[in-house]
Design a protein around this motif. Structure first.
Motif, PDB file in Angstrom:
ATOM      1  N   UNK A  84      45.439  57.630  11.232  1.00  0.00           N
ATOM      2  CA  UNK A  84      45.047  58.665  12.366  1.00  0.00           C
ATOM      3  C   UNK A  84      44.557  60.226  11.939  1.00  0.00           C
ATOM      4  N   UNK A  85      43.756  60.210  10.941  1.00  0.00           N
ATOM      5  CA  UNK A  85      43.090  61.445  10.407  1.00  0.00           C
ATOM      6  C   UNK A  85      41.893  61.469  11.131  1.00  0.00           C
ATOM      7  N   UNK A  86      41.447  62.542  11.643  1.00  0.00           N
ATOM      8  CA  UNK A  86      40.377  62.523  12.668  1.00  0.00           C
ATOM      9  C   UNK A  86      39.131  62.924  11.690  1.00  0.00           C
ATOM     10  N   UNK A  87      39.001  63.500  10.521  1.00  0.00           N
ATOM     11  CA  UNK A  87      38.126  63.665   9.730  1.00  0.00           C
ATOM     12  C   UNK A  87      37.606  62.258   9.112  1.00  0.00           C
ATOM     13  N   UNK A  88      38.721  61.339   8.839  1.00  0.00           N
ATOM     14  CA  UNK A  88      38.437  60.011   8.453  1.00  0.00           C
ATOM     15  C   UNK A  88      37.782  59.263   9.475  1.00  0.00           C
ATOM     16  N   UNK A  89      38.238  59.269  10.731  1.00  0.00           N
ATOM     17  CA  UNK A  89      37.739  58.519  11.569  1.00  0.00           C
ATOM     18  C   UNK A  89      36.243  58.774  11.873  1.00  0.00           C
ATOM     19  N   UNK A  90      35.967  60.187  11.840  1.00  0.00           N
ATOM     20  CA  UNK A  90      34.561  60.530  12.198  1.00  0.00           C
ATOM     21  C   UNK A  90      33.707  60.197  11.198  1.00  0.00           C
ATOM     22  N   UNK A  91      34.135  60.228   9.553  1.00  0.00           N
ATOM     23  CA  UNK A  91      33.369  59.633   8.753  1.00  0.00           C
ATOM     24  C   UNK A  91      33.230  58.176   8.622  1.00  0.00           C
ATOM     25  N   UNK A  92      34.310  57.488   9.215  1.00  0.00           N
ATOM     26  CA  UNK A  92      34.159  55.917   9.177  1.00  0.00           C
ATOM     27  C   UNK A  92      32.932  55.691  10.345  1.00  0.00           C
ATOM     28  N   UNK A  93      32.728  56.534  11.206  1.00  0.00           N
ATOM     29  CA  UNK A  93      31.897  55.862  12.094  1.00  0.00           C
ATOM     30  C   UNK A  93      30.534  56.152  11.726  1.00  0.00           C
ATOM     31  N   UNK A  94      29.655  55.282  11.713  1.00  0.00           N
ATOM     32  CA  UNK A  94      28.460  55.301  11.276  1.00  0.00           C
ATOM     33  C   UNK A  94      27.453  56.120  11.838  1.00  0.00           C
ATOM     34  N   UNK A  95      27.670  56.555  12.941  1.00  0.00           N
ATOM     35  CA  UNK A  95      26.889  57.532  13.849  1.00  0.00           C
ATOM     36  C   UNK A  95      27.510  58.797  13.712  1.00  0.00           C
TER      37      UNK A  95
END
Length: 296
Positions: free
Chosen positions: A55-66
């Motif tokens: 639930x880490x937002x930076x990780x989520x953003x960086x896992x999103x290829x867009x």
């Protein structure tokens, strides 16, 4: 994996992502996962999944290829980004006439959802749209409890094609970055159609490391050293400096470095290829790589 197996794993994740992960680990490695004393790289990636990356937002953003493109720009490396030809919420929105003859279609979340179009005139658009719509029906986080993908809005991304005229993808350089350092890079060769990929770990001096079976199966296989590999090592380290661990994937095409993706749980933290016992060491690649990662 059949539909019944997927259903079981998905149900386990809904009950407890940690329970599902422990079940998969036991099935694949024939031993229990000890998150209190992680030693291998797989163990430590899974520890990070539950303790740092959950639930880490930076990780989520960086896992999103867009959305990761924003992170790459913020790190001062917009020059690494491949040309973006289009982003769509639905496959039916794609303006096919505006696209060049060659391009790559990707889903921004998960893995394995991509299509290489080498000749648009031969593309069956109706079938392609059906394939893309099938991607949207999958919860890409749930089967392997990869929580960084949960809640990411799905998009279709279309980018410039970087492969050669034969339809072969560019060589993929996967930097295993630990505590901001990339001590080695895994090079993926022979990834074209009807070929068996070969994986080699190379150190910064471009020596093969005895961490994969291919080193011994193909001792004469030559891995060409790219002119910009030193710069690529440096870039990988800069892009990884905000994370204890991340695999930074880069391409080098015509002496230009391109960003591929940031991967936080390679093979879902269950990479069976790392079972390889390193001659002379008496331990597997999993353990050797694990020694290099210091957990927070």
């Amino acid at each position: 994996m059949n539909i019944i197996q997927k259903t079981v794993l998905n149900t386990l994740t809904l009950i407890s992502p940690k329970l599902n992960t422990k079940f998969l680990y036991l099935y694949k490695f024939k031993r229990r996962l000890d998150l209190n004393n992680p030693k291998t790289i797989n163990d430590k990636v899974l520890w990070l999944k539950f303790n740092t990356y959950w639930n880490n937002q930076l990780i989520k953003d960086c896992a999103d290829k867009y959305r990761v493109r924003e992170y790459i720009e913020a790190k001062g490396h917009a020059d690494l980004l491949n040309e973006l030809l289009g982003v769509y919420e639905k496959p039916e929105e794609i303006d096919w006439d505006s696209l060049p003859n060659e391009f790559v279609i990707k889903l921004n979340v998960g893995c394995g959802c991509n299509l290489v179009v080498g000749d648009k005139s031969k593309l069956n658009i109706e079938d392609t749209i059906k394939t893309m719509n099938s991607w949207f029906k999958v919860n890409h986080w749930i089967t392997y409890s990869e929580m960084q993908y949960k809640g990411i809005k799905s998009y279709i991304i279309i980018e410039k094609y970087l492969g050669n005229p034969k339809g072969e993808p560019p060589v993929d350089y996967k930097f295993y970055c630990m505590n901001g350092k990339a001590n080695s890079v895994m090079v993926c060769e022979d990834r074209g159609k009807d070929k068996k990929p070969k994986f080699f770990f190379m150190d910064k001096d471009w020596n093969k490391l005895p961490l994969t079976e291919e080193v011994f199966l193909y001792p004469d296989f030559v891995i060409e050293k790219p002119a910009k590999i030193d710069e690529a090592f440096s870039i990988a380290e800069k892009l990884s400096e905000d994370f204890p661990f991340v695999r930074v994937d880069l391409f080098i095409v015509d002496d230009r470095i391109y960003f591929g993706e940031l991967t936080f749980t390679p093979s879902a933290g269950l990479d069976e290829d790392f079972k390889f016992i390193v001659p002379g060491e008496g331990v597997d690649t999993d353990t050797i790589l694990g020694r290099q990662l210091v957990l927070p």
